[in-house]
Design a protein around this motif. Structure first.
Motif, short mmCIF file in Angstrom:
data_model
loop_
_atom_site.label_atom_id
_atom_site.label_comp_id
_atom_site.label_asym_id
_atom_site.label_seq_id
_atom_site.Cartn_x
_atom_site.Cartn_y
_atom_site.Cartn_z
N GLU A 112 -19.96 11.01 -65.27
CA GLU A 112 -21.37 10.65 -65.19
C GLU A 112 -21.97 11.17 -63.88
O GLU A 112 -23.05 11.75 -63.85
N ARG A 113 -21.22 10.99 -62.80
CA ARG A 113 -21.70 11.44 -61.49
C ARG A 113 -21.89 12.96 -61.48
O ARG A 113 -22.90 13.47 -60.98
N ALA A 114 -20.92 13.66 -62.04
CA ALA A 114 -21.02 15.13 -62.07
C ALA A 114 -22.20 15.57 -62.90
O ALA A 114 -22.95 16.48 -62.53
N LEU A 115 -22.39 14.88 -64.01
CA LEU A 115 -23.50 15.20 -64.91
C LEU A 115 -24.83 15.04 -64.19
O LEU A 115 -25.69 15.93 -64.25
N VAL A 116 -24.95 13.96 -63.49
CA VAL A 116 -26.22 13.65 -62.82
C VAL A 116 -26.43 14.49 -61.56
O VAL A 116 -27.46 15.11 -61.38
#
Length: 470
Positions: free
Chosen positions: A461-465
């Motif tokens: 999720e962090r990488a996506l955001v």
RNA sequence: GACCCCUUCGUCUAGCGGUUAGGACACAUCCCUUUCACGGAUGCGACACGAGUUCGAUUCUCGUAGGGGUCGCCA
């Protein structure tokens, strides 16, 4: 060469009364080997010194003899207690233990030459009585050389004969009453009953002086073995500043394992008769043969030392590896609460590093959530717009995974890939990047399994955001 | 300057009168592979030079050259 290590020494019959004149009998005495390492505490333990210590230790351990550590600190101006402590620390690190010497005591102590003045005085008296010394104007005392030809019987170099010398007589005592190396070295080798002296070849040219002294004392010189020197890659003499020269700085603090250094150093100047060069301490001990030590100098090769270290590193258990890695991880600010997980983490990259110091950069993301994303990888991944979708799909499938095992993770990724008609190989690099911020590392499934489901999903999720702009 | 030790692939070395001069590290290529590695395979690559001894020298002898060491009131 005929003079094998005399674990058994033949001596002519000493009871002629029983046998008559010129009796042909010999007594075979079992003589226990006594060897020593005699460093001068002027600086760190040096590779050359370490290897000398190693060979002496090997010889003693192989024969069941005695290994002695004697600190040659007769030069008050240059010797320091710190250096002595450093040498001891280095030896301990290498796993060299001594039977007599500092910290352990023994029958021939004290083992610091600075504390043996009385002994030297009495030996000096013997020389004086024999008329072999004379004073200089300032009070320094010189030993009168015999000025005869002297042959050194050396295990490594063979018979080396020195013609009667034309050098000036050597000084053995300073005006202040303290004694010089050649004198104390010989006196102590007599007093400590050394049977063999294995030392650097730089001493060979001076050995005739020592034998002259032994003769003057009416003592039998030990069997010598002068071992070749370790040189820099360019062939120059290795000094303190050179790469790979100081045990503490170049090895202990540089991420080497003691066993690897032990092994590598043995291969410099000696070739055990074995199939492999990678040999344990026990194997090296069993194989050791002072007679087989080479007579030519060897150049230090960092690459090979690294290879040995890599070999030893990867056969450590997770627990052992973590134990050795601990100070290096801590130095980079990495901390954890779960030892089992930390051990598994370092163990998962054991085949990727050759030094313990390389470990942190390979495992840091196991221990924190704020790991950085490598810039060049970011650029590469963003270049393909479909990557964000692939990653998101993988995350969705991973969220559904039941059992969080490596196999379970693998199956989830495979299912996600299949649904989108792409190969798992297209998804793995994206996941690796999301979970570690890097493009290299252990298997993606291994990382995911070790950090757990919750963190895996959060990291994606962090990488996506933060990176993929999703 | 004198004396001593040494000299096989880039490096560590095997060899101890007759070998296609062997191995390890490094390097290169290929295979394996989700990355990086590991691993596997292959390749590259040496007897310092000159005399002698010998039927035959990497191996023995001598010389030369080169490298290292020692000649301290350092060790």
């Amino acid at each position: 060469m005929n003079w094998r290590i005399p674990a058994i020494v033949a001596t002519p019959c000493f009871i002629p009364a029983l046998c008559g004149q010129d009796c042909p009998h010999y007594f075979f005495l079992i003589m226990s080997i006594r060897v020593r390492f005699a460093p001068s505490p002027t600086g760190d333990l040096h590779v050359g010194g370490a290897r000398t210590a190693l060979f002496n230790w090997l010889m003693a351990r192989k024969s069941g003899g005695t290994f002695i550590l004697r600190v040659e600190d007769t030069d008050g101006a240059r010797n320091t207690a710190e250096a002595a402590a450093g040498i001891i620390k280095g030896m301990r690190w290498l796993g060299l233990d001594w039977d007599e010497g500092p910290e352990v005591g023994g029958d021939c102590g004290p083992y610091f030459q600075s504390q043996r003045k009385d002994i030297y005085d009495s030996y000096f008296k013997k020389l004086e009585d024999a008329g072999r010394v004379y004073a200089e104007a300032d009070g320094a005392m010189r030993f009168k050389f015999s000025r005869t030809a002297i042959t050194v019987h050396d295990l490594v170099c063979g018979d080396v004969t020195f013609a009667p010398t034309e050098e000036p007589d050597m000084t053995i005592r300073r005006p202040d009453g303290s004694y010089i190396f050649h004198f104390v070295n010989v006196v102590d080798d007599i007093e400590m009953r050394m049977t063999h002296v294995l030392r650097g070849e730089d001493h060979l040219s001076n050995t005739w002086k020592h034998i002259d002294l032994f003769n003057a004392f009416g003592a039998t010189p030990p069997t010598y073995a002068h071992i070749p020197l370790i040189l820099n890659p360019d062939g120059s003499k290795m000094s303190k500043r050179d790469e790979g020269s100081a045990i503490e700085h170049s090895y202990m603090n540089a991420g080497f394992l003691p066993a690897a250094v032990f092994n590598y150093l043995c291969m410099l100047g000696w070739t055990p008769k074995a199939e492999s060069e990678k040999l344990s301490r026990e194997e090296l001990t069993a194989l050791f043969d002072a007679d087989a030590i080479h007579s030519s100098n060897a150049k230090f090769d960092l690459k090979k030392a690294l290879w040995f270290n890599a070999q030893y590193l990867r056969e450590l258990s997770p627990e052992e590896l973590l134990k050795h890695a601990l100070p290096f991880l801590a130095a980079k600010g990495l901390a954890w609460t779960n030892d089992t997980m930390a051990a598994a983490a370092v163990h998962s990259v054991r085949e990727k590093v050759s030094l313990l110091t390389e470990l942190p950069e390979w495992v840091h993301y196991f221990f924190r959530e704020d790991y950085p994303f490598e810039a060049d990888v970011v650029t590469k991944l963003k270049a393909k717009p479909e990557n964000a979708g692939l990653l998101k799909a993988a995350a969705e499938q991973l969220a559904l995974a039941g059992e969080w095992t490596e196999q379970g993770v693998h199956d989830a990724v495979e299912a996600a890939a299949k649904a989108l008609s792409v190969k798992p190989g297209a998804m793995m690099p994206l996941l690796r990047f999301a979970l570690s911020g890097q493009s290299r590392g252990p298997g993606v499934t291994t990382i995911a399994h070790l950090i757990g489901k919750e963190k895996t999903l959060a990291r994606i999720e962090r990488a996506l955001v933060e990176v993929m702009g999703a």
